[in-house]
Write a protein that holds these residues in place. Structure first.
Motif: not given
Length: 330
Positions: A258-264, A315-316
């Motif tokens: 799952i992309a971006f959740i942990g980063l953003a 990503p959006f």
């Protein structure tokens, strides 16, 4: 007050995940089903209990867990762009799944026992993620610099990506397609019978993350200051790797990367609270991650009779946050 507002927003989004979906079901019928009543159509009860409820719980726990993992890594490495994928742990899970789907063809037999389907995917993903985590813990005993350990994680990610590309090159068309679909991410992979194992693992990781609030606050002031306060830096770093590894490995194994959740999400939580104190920031990050994942899950099921992959939506939301962080640092 802000934490309570986040809690209410998460609760509302959780309810929306159950009442909204690709199949239109009257709200009164859903309420009856949830309170033990009979459904006008058996298929509606099946959709609620076997699809929407597990999916909502999965989104809530996965979003909270990945967000917590991201916050732990950003604090430990003092890097605003650190995330669960940066250490290569999810790359290890990806490699495990690639071995299952591309090399083994989705089934494995040994000693009269055979494993196949989703169970094989979970086992290989967990083995791959834990193998990378074990390597990172070993390297952390040698690499005293957090920056060097971060770079080592990135290199491990590159290596796993290269092996996956090699496996893709020699795989069947069906295997490549299955691996690609898994890689797009979905909270719908966790069915009701798989939910207890997933929930137990994620809740354990989240509970351990909450126990690290004090050393995390100390690390904000630097390792030397934290050591003067009696914080064992080596042990804390190992615990951080174990917790982030558990959360990332479990989420990736069951839901895909799952992309971006942990980063953003940690940055969104800081923006909402305006504080770096982990006593408030970590709970806010957990709630924000859960809310964001639940929102993405709702959006993925809104087109009639279809489901959009989660990694098409995240990503959006995540990419603008990352760009904003980079511009702020300039």
């Amino acid at each position: 007050m802000k934490l309570f507002t986040l809690f209410l927003a998460t609760l509302a989004l959780f309810a929306a995940n159950i009442y909204l979906g690709a199949v239109s079901i009257p709200a009164s019928v859903i309420t009856d089903i949830l309170t033990g009543g009979e459904a006008a159509r058996p298929s509606w009860a099946y959709i609620i209990w076997e699809s929407r409820v597990p999916s909502a719980i999965t989104a809530l726990l996965s979003g909270a867990g990945l967000a917590a993992a991201g916050l732990l890594l950003q604090t430990a490495f003092r890097n605003p762009l650190a995330g669960p994928s940066i250490l290569g742990i999810d790359g290890g899970a990806n490699l495990g799944v690639a071995v299952a789907m591309l090399l083994l063809g989705g089934s494995f037999a040994a000693g009269g026992y055979a494993i196949g389907g989703f169970m094989l995917v979970i086992i290989t993903a967990m083995l791959g993620a834990w193998a990378v985590m074990a390597l990172l813990i070993s390297l952390s005993q040698v690499l005293r610099s957090d920056t060097m350990l971060l770079i080592a994680g990135v290199m491990i990610g590159y290596l796993t990506s290269s092996v996956i590309s090699l496996l893709n090159y020699g795989a069947t068309e069906e295997g490549v397609r299955s691996f690609m679909v898994w890689g797009l991410g979905s909270f719908a992979n966790v069915t009701l019978d798989r939910l207890p194992l997933f929930a137990a693992s994620m809740c354990t990781g989240i509970a351990l993350a909450l126990l690290l609030v004090k050393p995390l606050n100390a690390l904000l002031l630097g390792q030397r200051y934290a050591a003067n306060l009696g914080i064992n830096i080596a042990r804390t770093r190992t615990l951080l790797l174990l917790v982030t590894g558990l959360l990332t490995a479990t989420s990736t194994a069951f839901c895909g990367p799952i992309a971006f959740i942990g980063l953003a999400v940690p940055h969104l939580a800081r923006l909402l609270l305006g504080t770096a104190d982990h006593r408030a920031l970590l709970p806010a990050t957990l709630l924000t991650g859960a809310a964001l994942a639940l929102l993405c899950n709702i959006l993925s099921t809104q087109p009639a009779n279809t489901i959009i992959p989660i990694n098409v939506i995240t990503p959006f939301i995540g990419a603008p946050v990352v760009i904003w962080v980079m511009m702020k640092k300039e």
